[in-house]
Design a protein around this motif. Structure first.
Motif, short mmCIF file in Angstrom:
data_model
loop_
_atom_site.label_atom_id
_atom_site.label_comp_id
_atom_site.label_asym_id
_atom_site.label_seq_id
_atom_site.Cartn_x
_atom_site.Cartn_y
_atom_site.Cartn_z
N SER A 187 -58.53 -6.73 -47.44
CA SER A 187 -58.48 -8.01 -46.74
C SER A 187 -57.85 -7.86 -45.35
CB SER A 187 -57.69 -9.04 -47.56
OG SER A 187 -56.32 -8.65 -47.67
N ARG A 188 -57.17 -6.73 -45.13
CA ARG A 188 -56.54 -6.50 -43.83
C ARG A 188 -57.40 -5.62 -42.92
NH1 ARG A 188 -52.23 -6.00 -47.52
NH2 ARG A 188 -52.40 -3.72 -47.56
N GLU A 189 -58.19 -4.74 -43.52
CA GLU A 189 -58.98 -3.82 -42.70
C GLU A 189 -60.31 -3.51 -43.40
OE1 GLU A 189 -58.57 0.58 -40.60
OE2 GLU A 189 -56.95 -0.23 -41.84
N ALA A 190 -61.39 -3.59 -42.67
CA ALA A 190 -62.70 -3.27 -43.23
C ALA A 190 -62.75 -1.81 -43.68
CB ALA A 190 -63.79 -3.53 -42.19
N LEU A 191 -63.40 -1.59 -44.81
CA LEU A 191 -63.60 -0.27 -45.40
C LEU A 191 -62.31 0.35 -45.95
CD1 LEU A 191 -66.12 1.30 -42.85
CD2 LEU A 191 -66.63 0.32 -45.08
N ALA A 192 -61.24 -0.44 -46.05
CA ALA A 192 -59.99 0.10 -46.60
C ALA A 192 -60.16 0.51 -48.05
CB ALA A 192 -58.88 -0.94 -46.47
N ALA A 193 -60.98 -0.22 -48.80
CA ALA A 193 -61.22 0.12 -50.21
C ALA A 193 -61.90 1.49 -50.32
CB ALA A 193 -62.07 -0.96 -50.88
N ALA A 194 -62.92 1.69 -49.48
CA ALA A 194 -63.64 2.97 -49.50
C ALA A 194 -62.73 4.11 -49.09
CB ALA A 194 -64.85 2.89 -48.58
N GLU A 195 -61.90 3.88 -48.07
CA GLU A 195 -61.01 4.95 -47.60
C GLU A 195 -59.93 5.27 -48.63
OE1 GLU A 195 -61.66 6.76 -45.20
OE2 GLU A 195 -63.13 5.58 -44.08
N ARG A 196 -59.48 4.25 -49.34
CA ARG A 196 -58.47 4.48 -50.38
C ARG A 196 -59.04 5.34 -51.50
NH1 ARG A 196 -55.40 -0.32 -53.78
NH2 ARG A 196 -54.71 0.96 -55.52
N ARG A 197 -60.27 5.04 -51.92
CA ARG A 197 -60.91 5.84 -52.96
C ARG A 197 -61.21 7.24 -52.46
NH1 ARG A 197 -60.93 7.29 -57.73
NH2 ARG A 197 -62.86 7.30 -58.96
N PHE A 219 -67.94 11.12 -51.05
CA PHE A 219 -68.98 10.24 -50.51
C PHE A 219 -68.78 8.88 -51.17
CE2 PHE A 219 -73.08 8.35 -49.75
CZ PHE A 219 -73.45 8.86 -48.51
N VAL A 220 -67.98 8.04 -50.49
CA VAL A 220 -67.59 6.75 -51.06
C VAL A 220 -68.31 5.62 -50.35
CG1 VAL A 220 -65.65 5.25 -51.68
CG2 VAL A 220 -65.32 7.73 -51.59
N VAL A 221 -68.95 4.76 -51.12
CA VAL A 221 -69.65 3.61 -50.56
C VAL A 221 -69.12 2.34 -51.23
CG1 VAL A 221 -71.75 4.90 -50.06
CG2 VAL A 221 -71.53 3.78 -52.27
N GLU A 222 -69.19 1.24 -50.50
CA GLU A 222 -68.80 -0.05 -51.06
C GLU A 222 -70.02 -0.79 -51.56
OE1 GLU A 222 -64.73 -0.84 -48.47
OE2 GLU A 222 -66.51 -2.07 -48.06
N ARG A 223 -69.85 -1.67 -52.51
CA ARG A 223 -70.99 -2.35 -53.13
C ARG A 223 -71.70 -3.31 -52.18
NH1 ARG A 223 -72.37 -1.07 -57.92
NH2 ARG A 223 -70.90 -0.04 -59.33
N PHE A 224 -71.11 -3.59 -51.04
CA PHE A 224 -71.80 -4.39 -50.02
C PHE A 224 -72.58 -3.50 -49.05
CE2 PHE A 224 -68.16 -7.03 -51.31
CZ PHE A 224 -68.84 -8.16 -51.73
N GLY A 225 -72.39 -2.18 -49.14
CA GLY A 225 -73.15 -1.26 -48.30
C GLY A 225 -72.35 -0.41 -47.34
N GLY A 226 -71.08 -0.74 -47.11
CA GLY A 226 -70.26 0.03 -46.18
C GLY A 226 -69.97 1.43 -46.67
N LEU A 227 -69.80 2.37 -45.75
CA LEU A 227 -69.53 3.77 -46.08
C LEU A 227 -68.19 4.21 -45.49
CD1 LEU A 227 -72.81 3.48 -45.84
CD2 LEU A 227 -72.74 5.97 -45.89
N ALA A 228 -67.47 5.01 -46.27
CA ALA A 228 -66.23 5.60 -45.77
C ALA A 228 -66.54 6.58 -44.64
CB ALA A 228 -65.49 6.31 -46.90
N LYS A 229 -65.53 6.92 -43.86
CA LYS A 229 -65.73 7.78 -42.68
C LYS A 229 -66.32 9.13 -43.06
CE LYS A 229 -63.26 9.82 -38.77
NZ LYS A 229 -61.95 9.98 -38.09
N SER A 230 -65.83 9.75 -44.14
CA SER A 230 -66.33 11.06 -44.52
C SER A 230 -67.78 10.99 -45.00
CB SER A 230 -65.45 11.68 -45.61
OG SER A 230 -65.42 10.85 -46.76
N ALA A 231 -68.18 9.86 -45.60
CA ALA A 231 -69.58 9.68 -46.00
C ALA A 231 -70.47 9.59 -44.77
CB ALA A 231 -69.73 8.43 -46.86
N GLU A 232 -70.01 8.87 -43.74
CA GLU A 232 -70.75 8.77 -42.48
C GLU A 232 -70.92 10.16 -41.85
OE1 GLU A 232 -72.26 6.49 -40.84
OE2 GLU A 232 -71.58 4.54 -41.55
N GLU A 233 -69.84 10.95 -41.88
CA GLU A 233 -69.89 12.28 -41.26
C GLU A 233 -70.88 13.18 -41.99
OE1 GLU A 233 -65.83 13.45 -41.45
OE2 GLU A 233 -65.24 12.34 -39.64
#
Length: 297
Positions: A187-197, A219-233
């Motif tokens: 709720s404070r930062e977008a993709l924080a859930a993906a980065e935490r996982r 390779f962590v993705v969120e159920r809305f479609g967002g990707l963690a930084k390492s997944a993007e890389e």
């Protein structure tokens, strides 16, 4: 119109930059004014990420990469923060026997209750994993799936070796940012859930990766479609490699669009399957209670 503005080459880069800043501030103000809870705020931040818009902007020239009516409906309703199906169809009791104060089972509960929906959780996860494995093979990488390292009692989902003999340990995860376990930071930062996982996966495999001299690539993705930084890389790295003896890309798709649309579709198809199985199980449990028989045998 907004997309046309940003893609218009006659608009100066300074004007685009200033407009982007104003848009970002307006979006932030609107997001906080609409959110009624941490879960709401986490959802609104999640749907604003680039990955969450992939299926909305993808070309529709390939039936393989489009959603059916139910899958599209679930995607849109989740983004809007309403129940994935009409409230009249939502159960009041989950298959895990949780009661929800006489109201329907919450959306977040449907997407986090492992007891109720083990098969549903695997749907999008396995599809994302298989797409990654196929793409790695297309560019000539060697892929060893589910290789077990007995000494460490660990089994990364993909062990990938590239042309320079570098080795990557790939672990896939799909997370729900609005779930109670994630919505605080999300709720404070977008993709924080993906980065935490992502960080959890790195800690788990850190010793193994160091011992093998490998690189850990969650390779962590969120159920809305967002990707963690390492997944993007990892996707960026795969996109620049030439495809070897692979089927031609569908009309209207670049390599970038094709790979990312494939990942996005896997997530949303998995979401729809998770919803379908969860509702089936909850209804079966309700019938079991009514008939006093074991409805699952």
């Amino acid at each position: 119109a907004i997309l046309d503005f940003y893609s218009n080459i006659s608009v100066s880069s300074l004007q685009k930059s200033l407009t982007a800043v104003f848009d970002k501030r307006s979006c932030k103000a609107l997001t906080h004014s609409l959110a009624q809870s941490k879960a709401d705020l986490a959802r609104l931040k999640a749907v604003a990420t680039p990955g969450a818009r992939t299926m909305l902007t993808a070309p529709t020239t390939c039936s393989k990469l489009t959603l059916n009516n139910f899958e599209f409906l679930v995607m849109i309703r989740l983004m809007l923060g309403v129940t994935p199906v009409g409230q009249q169809h939502m159960p009041t009791t989950c298959a895990c026997k949780q009661l929800v104060d006489g109201e329907e089972v919450s959306v977040d509960h449907l997407f986090t209750c492992a007891k109720a929906n083990r098969l549903g959780f695997k749907a999008s996860h396995n599809m994302v994993r298989d797409i990654l494995a196929d793409r790695c093979r297309e560019v000539g990488y060697v892929v060893d799936p589910e290789h077990r390292f007995e000494q460490f009692d660990l089994q990364p989902e993909l062990v990938v070796s590239d042309f320079s003999a570098r080795q990557y340990l790939v672990e896939v995860a799909v997370v729900m940012p609005s779930a109670a376990s994630y919505n605080g930071p999300a709720s404070r930062e977008a993709l924080a859930a993906a980065e935490r996982r992502d960080a959890d996966k790195r800690r788990k495999y850190q010793v193994l990766a160091q011992t093998l001299g490998s690189e850990m690539c969650p390779f962590v993705v969120e159920r809305f479609g967002g990707l963690a930084k390492s997944a993007e890389e990892l996707l960026n790295q795969l996109e620049v490699q030439p495809r070897r003896a692979a089927a031609p890309l569908p009309d209207g798709f670049t390599a970038h669009q094709y790979l990312r649309t494939s990942i996005a579709k896997a997530i949303h198809v998995g979401n729809a399957e998770l919803v379908r199985l969860a509702l089936m199980k909850s209804r079966a449990y309700k019938l079991q209670r009514a008939l006093q028989v074991d409805a699952f045998n």
